[in-house]
Design a protein around this motif. Structure first.
Motif, short mmCIF file in Angstrom:
data_model
loop_
_atom_site.label_atom_id
_atom_site.label_comp_id
_atom_site.label_asym_id
_atom_site.label_seq_id
_atom_site.Cartn_x
_atom_site.Cartn_y
_atom_site.Cartn_z
N VAL A 145 -15.49 24.75 2.82
CA VAL A 145 -15.38 24.04 1.55
C VAL A 145 -15.71 22.57 1.79
O VAL A 145 -15.37 22.01 2.83
N ARG A 146 -16.43 22.00 0.85
CA ARG A 146 -16.78 20.59 0.95
C ARG A 146 -16.51 19.91 -0.40
O ARG A 146 -16.82 20.52 -1.42
N PRO A 147 -15.93 18.71 -0.40
CA PRO A 147 -15.57 17.87 0.74
C PRO A 147 -14.54 18.55 1.65
O PRO A 147 -13.74 19.35 1.19
N SER A 148 -14.59 18.20 2.92
CA SER A 148 -13.67 18.77 3.89
C SER A 148 -12.24 18.32 3.60
O SER A 148 -11.99 17.14 3.33
N PRO A 149 -11.28 19.24 3.68
CA PRO A 149 -9.88 18.85 3.50
C PRO A 149 -9.25 18.28 4.77
O PRO A 149 -8.09 17.89 4.74
N VAL A 150 -10.01 18.26 5.87
CA VAL A 150 -9.46 17.81 7.15
C VAL A 150 -9.89 16.38 7.43
O VAL A 150 -11.09 16.06 7.42
N GLU A 151 -8.93 15.55 7.69
CA GLU A 151 -9.15 14.14 7.95
C GLU A 151 -10.14 13.93 9.10
O GLU A 151 -9.93 14.41 10.22
N GLY A 152 -11.26 13.26 8.81
CA GLY A 152 -12.21 12.87 9.84
C GLY A 152 -13.01 13.99 10.46
O GLY A 152 -13.59 13.83 11.53
N LEU A 153 -13.09 15.15 9.79
CA LEU A 153 -13.80 16.30 10.36
C LEU A 153 -14.65 16.94 9.27
O LEU A 153 -14.11 17.43 8.27
N HIS A 154 -15.97 16.95 9.45
CA HIS A 154 -16.83 17.37 8.35
C HIS A 154 -16.96 18.89 8.22
O HIS A 154 -17.28 19.39 7.14
N SER A 155 -16.72 19.66 9.27
CA SER A 155 -16.92 21.11 9.21
C SER A 155 -15.79 21.84 9.94
O SER A 155 -15.99 22.42 11.01
N PRO A 156 -14.58 21.85 9.38
CA PRO A 156 -13.45 22.46 10.09
C PRO A 156 -13.57 23.96 10.30
O PRO A 156 -13.16 24.47 11.35
N VAL A 157 -14.13 24.69 9.34
CA VAL A 157 -14.25 26.14 9.52
C VAL A 157 -15.29 26.45 10.59
O VAL A 157 -15.10 27.35 11.43
N HIS A 158 -16.40 25.74 10.60
CA HIS A 158 -17.37 25.87 11.69
C HIS A 158 -16.67 25.65 13.04
O HIS A 158 -16.89 26.39 14.00
N THR A 159 -15.85 24.61 13.10
CA THR A 159 -15.20 24.26 14.36
C THR A 159 -14.24 25.35 14.80
O THR A 159 -14.24 25.76 15.98
N LEU A 160 -13.42 25.84 13.89
CA LEU A 160 -12.45 26.88 14.24
C LEU A 160 -13.15 28.18 14.61
O LEU A 160 -12.80 28.84 15.61
N ALA A 161 -14.14 28.59 13.81
CA ALA A 161 -14.80 29.86 14.06
C ALA A 161 -15.60 29.83 15.36
O ALA A 161 -15.43 30.69 16.24
N ILE A 162 -16.48 28.83 15.50
CA ILE A 162 -17.40 28.82 16.64
C ILE A 162 -16.73 28.31 17.90
O ILE A 162 -16.74 28.98 18.94
N ALA A 163 -16.15 27.11 17.84
CA ALA A 163 -15.64 26.48 19.06
C ALA A 163 -14.30 27.03 19.52
O ALA A 163 -14.00 27.01 20.72
N ALA A 164 -13.47 27.51 18.60
CA ALA A 164 -12.16 28.05 18.99
C ALA A 164 -12.17 29.56 19.15
O ALA A 164 -11.67 30.10 20.13
N MET A 165 -12.75 30.28 18.17
CA MET A 165 -12.67 31.73 18.13
C MET A 165 -13.87 32.43 18.75
O MET A 165 -13.82 33.64 19.00
N GLY A 166 -14.98 31.72 18.97
CA GLY A 166 -16.18 32.36 19.48
C GLY A 166 -16.85 33.27 18.47
O GLY A 166 -17.51 34.24 18.84
N VAL A 167 -16.71 32.95 17.18
CA VAL A 167 -17.27 33.75 16.10
C VAL A 167 -18.53 33.07 15.57
O VAL A 167 -18.44 32.00 14.95
#
Length: 321
Positions: free
Chosen positions: A253-275
């Motif tokens: 979702v954009r605008p991002s609801p996370v302070e200072g982070l433009h793509s939180p779902v990308h970050t969680l899926a790719i960098a944390a979960m390997g999805v």
């Protein structure tokens, strides 16, 4: 579903894409869904979840043989949602004297990590706090020659069960408005409405109605405002053990609801979960096909290009019902 004129007026952005998430809260979410060290090879990430049994079970979902493509047309036209148009030109018109038959050739190219081309994001596409999925340092693993970890060539094709979560049909609107967040409760409501439960190894596709809205209301800048998942919805998908996440936007979702982070779902899926993620799919035909068939699970196939060092690939995934 009604016409655009019948759609309710969107609430203010803060009401649509909240609640706000601090970086500290986000880091706790990252640790909660992180799967580092779980699989080998690590740069296939969650695709390691998909076994031959998953493929056989997905194949059993084929009943009518209806094949539905999801890739958008190759978009060479500049616009607010296509700031880096794809290239297409003829490289050989067959007008040079040569033995028969005459050959016609063309060139295509794209800076595809944007809002126009249907594409897959490999694990090298996103690093958080300087680290890729698994903990490798992006500074050491990506250079001018490409990625040495998480390259798209490491993924290969994926054949598994696909699940469409068709949010506009569930919420009774023609589309979700730009900036409207999808929460965990929306995902479970869609499961119940569609008679399907997300399971391990699934490819989950989220339809927001973006391309219907684009056709009927005109193009806009989805980098500034788009419907998509709120960061707080991601743990549900992590608990279900998905292999792939995609949608008609870029999942965030954009605008991002996370302070200072433009793509939180990308970050969680790719960098944390390997999805890996699929962005900019046209899910309108699939929505109609699933509604007509009365089922929202199907055989899903995607085969990214074999690009050594690539951070992703243009794709045209298909669903078979």
């Amino acid at each position: 579903m009604g016409s655009p004129a019948d759609a309710p007026a969107p609430p203010p952005d803060g009401a649509r894409n909240g609640p706000a998430v601090s970086r500290g809260e986000f880091d706790a979410l990252f640790e909660r869904v992180r799967t580092w060290g779980r699989w080998a090879p690590a740069d296939r990430g969650a695709w390691n979840r998909v076994t031959a049994d998953h493929v056989r079970r997905a194949g059993a979902l084929v009943r009518t043989g209806t094949v539905v493509p999801m890739g958008r047309p190759w978009d060479t036209v500049p616009g607010p949602d296509n700031t880096r148009p794809a290239l297409h030109y003829m490289s050989d018109l067959g007008d040079v004297e040569a033995p028969e038959p005459a050959a016609h050739k063309d060139f295509i190219g794209a800076d595809y990590h944007g809002k126009a081309v249907s594409h897959l994001d490999a694990l090298s596409h996103m690093a958080y706090r300087g680290r890729f999925y698994g903990g490798g340092t992006a500074r050491d693993l990506v250079g001018a020659g490409g990625a040495r970890f998480g390259e798209v060539a490491a993924l290969g094709p994926l054949v598994t069960r696909g699940v469409l979560l068709d949010l506009p049909t569930v919420l009774g609107s023609p589309w979700l408005e730009p900036g409207q967040a999808v929460h965990a409760a929306d995902l479970t409501a869609a499961e119940e409405a569609h008679g399907v439960t997300i399971g391990e190894g699934d490819a989950v596709l989220l339809r927001t109605g973006r391309f219907r809205r684009r056709r009927e209301a005109g193009a806009w800048d989805p980098g500034a405002s788009s419907a998509g998942l709120h960061a707080h919805a991601v743990p549900l998908l992590a608990e279900r053990g998905i292999a792939l996440l995609g949608g008609d936007g870029d999942s965030d979702v954009r605008p991002s609801p996370v302070e200072g982070l433009h793509s939180p779902v990308h970050t969680l899926a790719i960098a944390a979960m390997g999805v890996p993620l699929l962005d900019n799919l046209d899910l309108e035909e699939l929505s109609a096909a699933c509604a007509g068939a009365g089922r929202y699970a199907f055989l899903f196939v995607v085969a990214p290009l074999n690009i050594p060092g690539g951070t992703g690939s243009p794709v045209n995934p298909v669903a078979v019902l």
